[in-house]
Design an enzyme around this catalytic site. Structure first.
Site, PDB file in Angstrom:
ATOM      1  N   CYS A  13       0.811  -1.226   0.000  1.00 47.40           N
ATOM      2  CA  CYS A  13       0.000   0.000   0.000  1.00 47.40           C
ATOM      3  C   CYS A  13       0.843   1.274   0.000  1.00 47.40           C
ATOM      4  O   CYS A  13       1.648   1.490   0.909  1.00 47.40           O
ATOM      5  CB  CYS A  13      -0.877  -0.007   1.246  1.00 47.40           C
ATOM      6  SG  CYS A  13      -1.653   1.572   1.562  1.00 47.40           S
TER       7      CYS A  13
HETATM    8  N1  MHO Z   1      -6.828  -2.619   1.801  1.00 46.70           N
HETATM    9  C1  MHO Z   1      -6.594  -1.202   1.848  1.00 46.70           C
HETATM   10  C2  MHO Z   1      -5.500  -0.833   0.894  1.00 46.70           C
HETATM   11  C3  MHO Z   1      -5.270   0.586   0.676  1.00 46.70           C
HETATM   12  S1  MHO Z   1      -3.918   0.828  -0.215  1.00 46.70           S
HETATM   13  C4  MHO Z   1      -3.859   2.349  -0.834  1.00 46.70           C
HETATM   14  C5  MHO Z   1      -7.871  -0.453   1.541  1.00 46.70           C
HETATM   15  O1  MHO Z   1      -8.533  -0.817   0.576  1.00 46.70           O
HETATM   16  O2  MHO Z   1      -8.169   0.471   2.235  1.00 46.70           O
HETATM   17  O3  MHO Z   1      -3.774  -0.101  -1.256  1.00 46.70           O
END
Ligand code: MHO
Length: 181
Positions: A13
């Protein structure tokens, strides 16, 4: 003479990776974006839908006289798990793959050296699966993904994912912090 260098790194992320690299002295800018895929101007939605082949990455502008590319990679290999293919923790998908997109041959050589170093130093018991490939193009992500953690300090996901990364970085690289913690 060039005073800055660019590193493009994907370690899961980008909200969280961005927040961690901003801690380092010598880093002048971090932009969240996409690289390593095929389509032009990918959107967050497309990248999350795995239709473009891009990884979430950060574009780090740094002063190599203050922080070397090798040390930047040592931070990278400390704060993300380079042994899980297409996955960081609970985040699963090709956009979360561990990837280094190099901007010149010297970076590619350093990347191979640091991968060998971390393959041997016991930091990670499993084999490193980080991809190394030449950068074609970096696409900055949408404005709402820039400085995400700074703008959303109480975000639950970031507190679960970014905060431990930052804590690990501060402990392991205390001499490289912008501000003493
Ligand atoms: N599982 C997280 C990832 C965010 S990141 C910018 C969400 O969907 O909030 O990939």
């Amino acid at each position: 003479m060039a005073e800055t260098e660019i590193a493009i790194l994907g370690g899961g992320c980008f909200w969280c990776t961005e927040a961690a690299f901003l801690e380092l002295r010598g880093v002048t800018q971090v932009v969240s974006g996409y690289a390593g895929g095929t389509t032009e101007n990918p959107t967050y939605k497309q990248v999350c839908g795995h239709t473009t082949g891009h990884a979430e990455v950060v574009e780090i502008t740094f002063d190599p006289f203050i922080l070397s590319y090798a040390d930047l990679l040592r931070v990278f290999f400390t704060i993300h798990d380079p042994t899980t293919k297409n996955r960081q923790g609970n985040d699963i998908g090709t956009q979360y793959r561990s990837i280094i997109l190099t901007t010149n041959d010297a970076q590619a050589e350093t990347a191979r050296q640091i991968i060998a170093e971390f393959g041997a130093n016991g930091a990670w018991p499993d084999p490193i699966v980080t991809e190394v490939e030449p950068l074609r193009i970096f696409w900055p992500a949408e404005a709402e993904h820039q400085n995400f953690f700074a703008r959303n300090p109480y975000h639950g996901y970031c507190n679960a994912v970014a905060v431990p990364k930052i804590a690990k970085l501060r402990k392991a690289f205390a001499d490289k912090l912008r501000r003493p913690s």
